[in-house]
Design a protein around this motif. Sequence first.
Motif, PDB file in Angstrom:
ATOM      1  N   ALA A 234       0.832  -1.201   0.000  1.00 45.64           N
ATOM      2  CA  ALA A 234       0.000   0.000   0.000  1.00 45.64           C
ATOM      3  C   ALA A 234       0.866   1.250   0.000  1.00 45.64           C
ATOM      4  O   ALA A 234       1.963   1.263   0.586  1.00 45.64           O
ATOM      5  CB  ALA A 234      -0.914   0.008   1.219  1.00 45.64           C
ATOM      6  N   HIS A 235       0.357   2.300  -0.641  1.00 40.21           N
ATOM      7  CA  HIS A 235       1.092   3.565  -0.671  1.00 40.21           C
ATOM      8  C   HIS A 235       0.092   4.711  -0.774  1.00 40.21           C
ATOM      9  O   HIS A 235      -0.915   4.609  -1.490  1.00 40.21           O
ATOM     10  CB  HIS A 235       2.042   3.597  -1.863  1.00 40.21           C
ATOM     11  N   HIS A 236       0.369   5.805  -0.048  1.00 38.22           N
ATOM     12  CA  HIS A 236      -0.449   7.010  -0.167  1.00 38.22           C
ATOM     13  C   HIS A 236       0.399   8.150  -0.700  1.00 38.22           C
ATOM     14  O   HIS A 236       1.506   8.414  -0.193  1.00 38.22           O
ATOM     15  CB  HIS A 236      -1.043   7.417   1.192  1.00 38.22           C
ATOM     16  N   ALA A 237      -0.103   8.831  -1.718  1.00 39.85           N
ATOM     17  CA  ALA A 237       0.587   9.985  -2.284  1.00 39.85           C
ATOM     18  C   ALA A 237      -0.379  10.726  -3.187  1.00 39.85           C
ATOM     19  O   ALA A 237      -1.350  10.142  -3.696  1.00 39.85           O
ATOM     20  CB  ALA A 237       1.831   9.560  -3.073  1.00 39.85           C
ATOM     21  N   ASP A 238      -0.129  12.023  -3.379  1.00 38.85           N
ATOM     22  CA  ASP A 238      -0.892  12.823  -4.332  1.00 38.85           C
ATOM     23  C   ASP A 238      -2.394  12.728  -4.085  1.00 38.85           C
ATOM     24  O   ASP A 238      -3.196  12.710  -5.023  1.00 38.85           O
ATOM     25  CB  ASP A 238      -0.563  12.380  -5.762  1.00 38.85           C
ATOM     26  N   GLY A 239      -2.795  12.639  -2.810  1.00 37.59           N
ATOM     27  CA  GLY A 239      -4.217  12.605  -2.479  1.00 37.59           C
ATOM     28  C   GLY A 239      -4.928  11.314  -2.816  1.00 37.59           C
ATOM     29  O   GLY A 239      -6.166  11.282  -2.875  1.00 37.59           O
ATOM     30  N   ARG A 240      -4.183  10.234  -2.991  1.00 41.29           N
ATOM     31  CA  ARG A 240      -4.810   8.965  -3.365  1.00 41.29           C
ATOM     32  C   ARG A 240      -4.133   7.804  -2.641  1.00 41.29           C
ATOM     33  O   ARG A 240      -2.933   7.819  -2.397  1.00 41.29           O
ATOM     34  CB  ARG A 240      -4.726   8.751  -4.876  1.00 41.29           C
ATOM     35  N   TRP A 241      -4.947   6.798  -2.294  1.00 41.78           N
ATOM     36  CA  TRP A 241      -4.469   5.562  -1.693  1.00 41.78           C
ATOM     37  C   TRP A 241      -4.473   4.475  -2.763  1.00 41.78           C
ATOM     38  O   TRP A 241      -5.469   4.308  -3.479  1.00 41.78           O
ATOM     39  CB  TRP A 241      -5.365   5.137  -0.540  1.00 41.78           C
ATOM     40  N   VAL A 242      -3.374   3.718  -2.858  1.00 45.94           N
ATOM     41  CA  VAL A 242      -3.274   2.647  -3.848  1.00 45.94           C
ATOM     42  C   VAL A 242      -2.740   1.394  -3.168  1.00 45.94           C
ATOM     43  O   VAL A 242      -1.764   1.450  -2.416  1.00 45.94           O
ATOM     44  CB  VAL A 242      -2.354   3.047  -5.017  1.00 45.94           C
ATOM     45  N   ILE A 243      -3.405   0.264  -3.432  1.00 47.53           N
ATOM     46  CA  ILE A 243      -2.929  -1.040  -2.963  1.00 47.53           C
ATOM     47  C   ILE A 243      -2.747  -1.928  -4.187  1.00 47.53           C
ATOM     48  O   ILE A 243      -3.641  -2.008  -5.036  1.00 47.53           O
ATOM     49  CB  ILE A 243      -3.921  -1.717  -1.995  1.00 47.53           C
ATOM     50  N   VAL A 244      -1.602  -2.580  -4.285  1.00 45.37           N
ATOM     51  CA  VAL A 244      -1.391  -3.567  -5.347  1.00 45.37           C
ATOM     52  C   VAL A 244      -1.308  -4.939  -4.708  1.00 45.37           C
ATOM     53  O   VAL A 244      -0.883  -5.083  -3.563  1.00 45.37           O
ATOM     54  CB  VAL A 244      -0.128  -3.271  -6.171  1.00 45.37           C
ATOM     55  N   GLY A 245      -1.731  -5.953  -5.457  1.00 45.67           N
ATOM     56  CA  GLY A 245      -1.835  -7.286  -4.890  1.00 45.67           C
ATOM     57  C   GLY A 245      -0.974  -8.314  -5.578  1.00 45.67           C
ATOM     58  O   GLY A 245      -0.493  -8.118  -6.697  1.00 45.67           O
ATOM     59  N   SER A 246      -0.805  -9.421  -4.881  1.00 47.31           N
ATOM     60  CA  SER A 246       0.050 -10.489  -5.374  1.00 47.31           C
ATOM     61  C   SER A 246      -0.611 -11.285  -6.482  1.00 47.31           C
ATOM     62  O   SER A 246       0.021 -12.119  -7.102  1.00 47.31           O
ATOM     63  CB  SER A 246       0.424 -11.425  -4.231  1.00 47.31           C
ATOM     64  N   THR A 247      -1.871 -11.041  -6.746  1.00 46.21           N
ATOM     65  CA  THR A 247      -2.565 -11.745  -7.827  1.00 46.21           C
ATOM     66  C   THR A 247      -3.006 -10.740  -8.877  1.00 46.21           C
ATOM     67  O   THR A 247      -4.179 -10.655  -9.222  1.00 46.21           O
ATOM     68  CB  THR A 247      -3.777 -12.529  -7.286  1.00 46.21           C
ATOM     69  N   ASN A 248      -2.069  -9.917  -9.345  1.00 42.73           N
ATOM     70  CA  ASN A 248      -2.229  -8.926 -10.424  1.00 42.73           C
ATOM     71  C   ASN A 248      -3.404  -7.969 -10.210  1.00 42.73           C
ATOM     72  O   ASN A 248      -4.127  -7.653 -11.153  1.00 42.73           O
ATOM     73  CB  ASN A 248      -2.298  -9.598 -11.805  1.00 42.73           C
ATOM     74  N   GLN A 249      -3.560  -7.451  -9.001  1.00 45.84           N
ATOM     75  CA  GLN A 249      -4.692  -6.590  -8.701  1.00 45.84           C
ATOM     76  C   GLN A 249      -4.242  -5.212  -8.211  1.00 45.84           C
ATOM     77  O   GLN A 249      -3.198  -5.073  -7.578  1.00 45.84           O
ATOM     78  CB  GLN A 249      -5.561  -7.223  -7.613  1.00 45.84           C
ATOM     79  N   ILE A 250      -5.068  -4.194  -8.519  1.00 51.66           N
ATOM     80  CA  ILE A 250      -4.851  -2.835  -8.050  1.00 51.66           C
ATOM     81  C   ILE A 250      -6.176  -2.308  -7.517  1.00 51.66           C
ATOM     82  O   ILE A 250      -7.216  -2.445  -8.164  1.00 51.66           O
ATOM     83  CB  ILE A 250      -4.348  -1.913  -9.173  1.00 51.66           C
TER      84      ILE A 250
END
Length: 334
Positions: A234-250
């Motif tokens: 997970a990462h937060h930046a530029d006013g947005r939260w993003v999570i990437v997953g181990s099974t090709n997911q965002i």
Amino acid sequence: MYTKFPYGTSAENDQLLLPNGMLSVDVERKAIRLHDGITQGGFEMIGEQAYFEPPGKNWTTRTPPFDTTYIDFIQYGGGQWVMIRRNGSIATSPDGVNWTLISNQPISSRINGLAYADGLWVGVGNSGMIITSPDGLNWTIRSSNAGSNHLRAVSFFKGKWYIGRTYSAIHPTSDFVNWDTAITVSNFGHVVTSTNNEERLIMVDDSGKVASTEDGVTWTVRASGLTGSGGFHAHHADGRWVIVGSTNQISISAEGTNWNRVSFTSGGLAFYTVAYGGGVWLAAQSSGKIATSINGIDWEWNTVENIPPYIYAIGYHDGRFVAGGYNGTISTSP
């Protein structure tokens, strides 16, 4: 990935309002200057159009300070880069290019989480391992009330450090000497990653669920739209939260509470890490491929060279991405 904008012949800098703020074009110096005053990337002229090339497009292989062990963390803080490989070795760099291996470091277990905040580096790892450093060079082993449990994530939020571990427990402390009572979050699994802004802290478990808090005391568990098990980042930046997953997911969120899975075809491979810088999101896959986005919503593949085949870590500072991964390989962009 290029962003196209009009170009004129006047001596004044052209300007364009992008999603991440005002951008100006210095035609003579061929530089892009974001609203924060930091020069990012470059551009090329094609006819009467200028094309912005953000960092993350072109990469250069660098000489690593390690042998063939995987690199798990690359971050910038306190005036320098810090890198940690899977066996616990630490290296530092002033620029992300030239690295120095630290010979006297106390790590005896794999580090699973690394953060810099409030003038302090903190690493957490297997068997209850906690290390801290004011400068990235001199590290001290700390004790906690987590016992020998594996510690998986660490974040600094509203004056305290929050360490997430296996079996859904979170351990807060303000100084690594005095520890608050451990927090157990119901309907939540093993913590694998965390991130925060000034208003909210989130932790993600090994099934993709998100536990969030605004005060460090009351936690709410929500679905992120991600499925499967294993690694998430997970990462937060530029006013947005993003999570990437181990099974090709965002999955993305504007406020850290309501999550939407992004429709994106990644070829069935794992995303290991995600980072933001220079107006660009980067998500790195186990094949060495990098997906990019300017808003966290719309993603596209970048065909890149000189990048590690398995990217486990990406950091960003002052116009430069640094990536590390398989066999101790390091690359920078630009």
